[in-house]
Design a protein around this motif. Sequence first.
Motif, PDB file in Angstrom:
ATOM      1  N   ARG A  74       0.834  -1.197   0.000  1.00 36.82           N
ATOM      2  CA  ARG A  74       0.000   0.000   0.000  1.00 36.82           C
ATOM      3  C   ARG A  74       0.874   1.255   0.000  1.00 36.82           C
ATOM      4  N   ILE A  75       1.954   1.213   0.763  1.00 35.11           N
ATOM      5  CA  ILE A  75       2.877   2.344   0.832  1.00 35.11           C
ATOM      6  C   ILE A  75       3.623   2.502  -0.494  1.00 35.11           C
ATOM      7  N   PHE A  76       4.134   1.389  -1.017  1.00 38.03           N
ATOM      8  CA  PHE A  76       4.900   1.439  -2.270  1.00 38.03           C
ATOM      9  C   PHE A  76       4.035   1.908  -3.443  1.00 38.03           C
ATOM     10  N   ASP A  77       2.754   1.520  -3.432  1.00 39.37           N
ATOM     11  CA  ASP A  77       1.856   1.918  -4.525  1.00 39.37           C
ATOM     12  C   ASP A  77       1.493   3.405  -4.446  1.00 39.37           C
ATOM     13  N   TYR A  78       1.583   3.972  -3.245  1.00 42.77           N
ATOM     14  CA  TYR A  78       1.192   5.379  -3.075  1.00 42.77           C
ATOM     15  C   TYR A  78       2.310   6.334  -3.492  1.00 42.77           C
ATOM     16  N   PHE A  79       3.505   6.109  -2.975  1.00 38.72           N
ATOM     17  CA  PHE A  79       4.605   7.039  -3.242  1.00 38.72           C
ATOM     18  C   PHE A  79       5.242   6.778  -4.608  1.00 38.72           C
TER      19      PHE A  79
END
Length: 453
Positions: A74-79
């Motif tokens: 979720r973090i990698f897909d956001y930033f």
Amino acid sequence: MLLLSHREELVRQPAKYFPCSFGIEQGKNRSRGESVVSASVQTISRRLEHFGRDDFDLIVTDEAHHAVAKTYRRIFDYFRPRLHVGFTATPNRADGLGLEGIYEDIVFDRDLPWGIKNGWLSDIYCIRARIDFDISQVARRLGDYAPGELEKAVNIESANQAIADVYRQYAKGPTLIFAVSVAHARAIAEKIPGAVAISGGQDRSNAVEAFARGEIPCLVNCMVFTEGTDLPAVETVIIARPTQNIALYTQMVGRGTRLSPGKDHLTLIDCVGVSESSCLYTAPSLVGLEPELIPERVIDEVQGPLFDLPEIVAREMDKPEFYIKNVEYVKLWAKKMKYQLHGVNWFRMPDGSMVLSKPKLRIPPPDHLGRIHLCNGEVVKAQRVYDRVYKWLCRDHSDSRALWDVGRARNGWGAYMATEKQREMVCRMFPETDVTNMTKFEASQILTRVFNG
């Protein structure tokens, strides 16, 4: 830069390394645009809307073997960073999920033996202690022993007392013991004067600081200190938590390999009871010795300095009875590593290299990432090498398939009694070996080992 960690200790540790503004995003702590933000994965995954997608030029993920989890994704897909770098000492996950979907390449790798040999990590002296428990019937789930069943088998009065006795007899300096459960940790700690049991839910900072100051001689924990905790003073690690997961085993041992003033070496004590032993990881696994390839009566003799263990195993198994069983050992090894050997009659040498006698061929052993370094400088996944060899054999040596195909060799010509010449050669080299009922295949296995040793 965004630093991602999944434990409280890991979020705060990096602050001392950065001479610039440093913020923390964890629990009640919030960052305010600092140059470096160290964040708890659990916290920042819930606060993504407070950040711009291009806020970070670089993301660094610690303990990157966790990166395939949904929270991380979720973090990698956001930033949208320019670069994402992951660090891990255990790239092989117990559930078999690879990191290829997160990272493009491994740009730097060093294993524990390299770290020791080059002076970055402490040397290890290995001891094997027999303890009164039986885990031979404990079920296996997700690549390791089922925790509930393991706890019942291991957390018994006699075994806990034996672990305490092992501590008193062999432990040197500050000691870290790995237990199966919280109850197991407490039961062991009760039998060791001054020992403190640590569990995941409690505030452990005071106990860790007291341990570092030498006020607590022994910490007993359950899955608390497997990752990231910096305890360089540890001089003894006792593994009282049997495991079939090499990544977990390496993590536990790693807590004691940090260098520290006055520390000569790490004393590593494996507590082993009755087990099926085919997949129980202990000290020899650290230098690439596969547990399923070492008979239990041999492995009990494998103690001493870490880098002496391969020589001890090779010496103990340098006998015709083990040469003959090589086919079974290779089959077990290939199944565990998920390699398809295509039925090729490989002989696996003590150093892990694979040998064919006819046609004559030798392949180096895979490294800890499953790659083979070929003599032409090429680095190739082991499976691709075995595939290439099989295609080559089928194309250029089909007329000698009866020699290199293990099924045909073993059940065809190899099933007949060994020739007089074969028996004479075996008797000359190994006078105590009974060749009365030896088959041609068994004799060929012995001779393959001797002439390729």
